[in-house]
Design an enzyme around this catalytic site. Structure first.
Site, PDB file in Angstrom:
ATOM      1  N   SER A 115      54.820  45.463  72.837  1.00 43.06           N
ATOM      2  CA  SER A 115      55.271  44.423  73.756  1.00 43.06           C
ATOM      3  C   SER A 115      54.053  43.568  74.277  1.00 43.06           C
ATOM      4  CB  SER A 115      56.150  44.858  74.631  1.00 43.06           C
ATOM      5  OG  SER A 115      56.730  43.650  75.343  1.00 43.06           O
ATOM      6  N   HIS A 138      58.267  42.205  69.430  1.00 35.58           N
ATOM      7  CA  HIS A 138      59.798  41.882  69.906  1.00 35.58           C
ATOM      8  C   HIS A 138      59.978  40.752  70.425  1.00 35.58           C
ATOM      9  CE1 HIS A 138      59.867  43.309  73.878  1.00 35.58           C
ATOM     10  NE2 HIS A 138      59.103  44.526  73.257  1.00 35.58           N
TER      11      HIS A 138
END
Length: 228
Positions: A115, A138
């Protein structure tokens, strides 16, 4: 004058305390003084994480990075990453500080750089990843109440754009590829995005090379000597 056993023991205890308090320690060898900073667990931002969770606090890390940059006795910075991500703005703030440092900086992704850990991994002047490590890419996600109005979605898009722009500015990765990896629907259960391994991260241009502590230290020492 040789150090006594007591002095050596006290130095070791001081180092252990420094690691516990800040997640970093100075390592001296080969005539060089390198500060080793570990970024682990979640990046804690404006809100405190529940007790019992491993966290890297940005209000500790940012002043420490300023101190490292200004300390003439420290030659370079080694960042060890094993993070699941966390607060987006706090993580990006830390990454921006590392990227703007003049001193030689090298990062190593060990267990994972997930992330917001991706910008942290690419922020250093040189980046490495061990073969067994993974990185999760993501879209920006938020916990809690989100007001379902166009302005909220525009904010999410702008934040995502800032992250992609930073990643591409500090690596060889292409924006189109990062966006493609971000939006893949078949890699993650109940979510979109991609989980990539060490060698894939290098192939996609996110990380400079596959390697561990040995290669990272060698690269950092070469950068320091060249800088001097």
């Amino acid at each position: 004058m040789e150090k006594s056993e007591k002095d050596t023991k006290n130095e070791n205890l001081d180092k252990i305390e420094e690691i516990n308090e800040t997640g970093g320690v100075e390592a001296k060898g080969n005539g060089l003084n390198i500060h080793c900073l570990s970024i682990i667990g979640q990046i804690e931002g404006h809100y405190m994480l529940p007790e019992g969770q491993k966290a890297t606090k940005y209000e500790h890390v940012i002043p420490m990075l300023v101190s490292i940059e200004q300390d003439d006795e420290i030659d370079g910075l080694l960042v060890l990453l094993n993070t699941m991500g966390g607060d987006v703005e706090a993580g990006l703030a830390i990454a921006e500080v590392i990227a703007s440092m003049k001193k030689p900086t090298v990062s190593v992704v060990l267990g994972g750089g997930h992330s917001i850990g991706v910008p942290l991994a690419v922020a250093s002047k040189r980046s490495f990843i061990v073969p067994s490590a993974t990185m999760t890419i993501h879209p920006v996600r938020f916990n809690g109440l989100v007001v379902g109005v166009p302005q909220s979605f525009t904010y999410f898009q702008e934040m995502q754009k800032r992250i992609i722009d930073f990643i591409c500015a500090h690596s060889r990765a292409q924006k189109e590829k990062i966006y493609e990896l971000m939006m893949r629907p078949d890699m993650m259960a109940t979510d979109v995005g991609s989980i990539i391994e060490g060698r894939e991260a290098v192939e996609y241009g996110l990380i400079d090379a596959v390697g561990g502590l040995d290669k990272a230290l060698t690269a950092l020492e070469e950068m320091i000597k060249k800088d001097k």
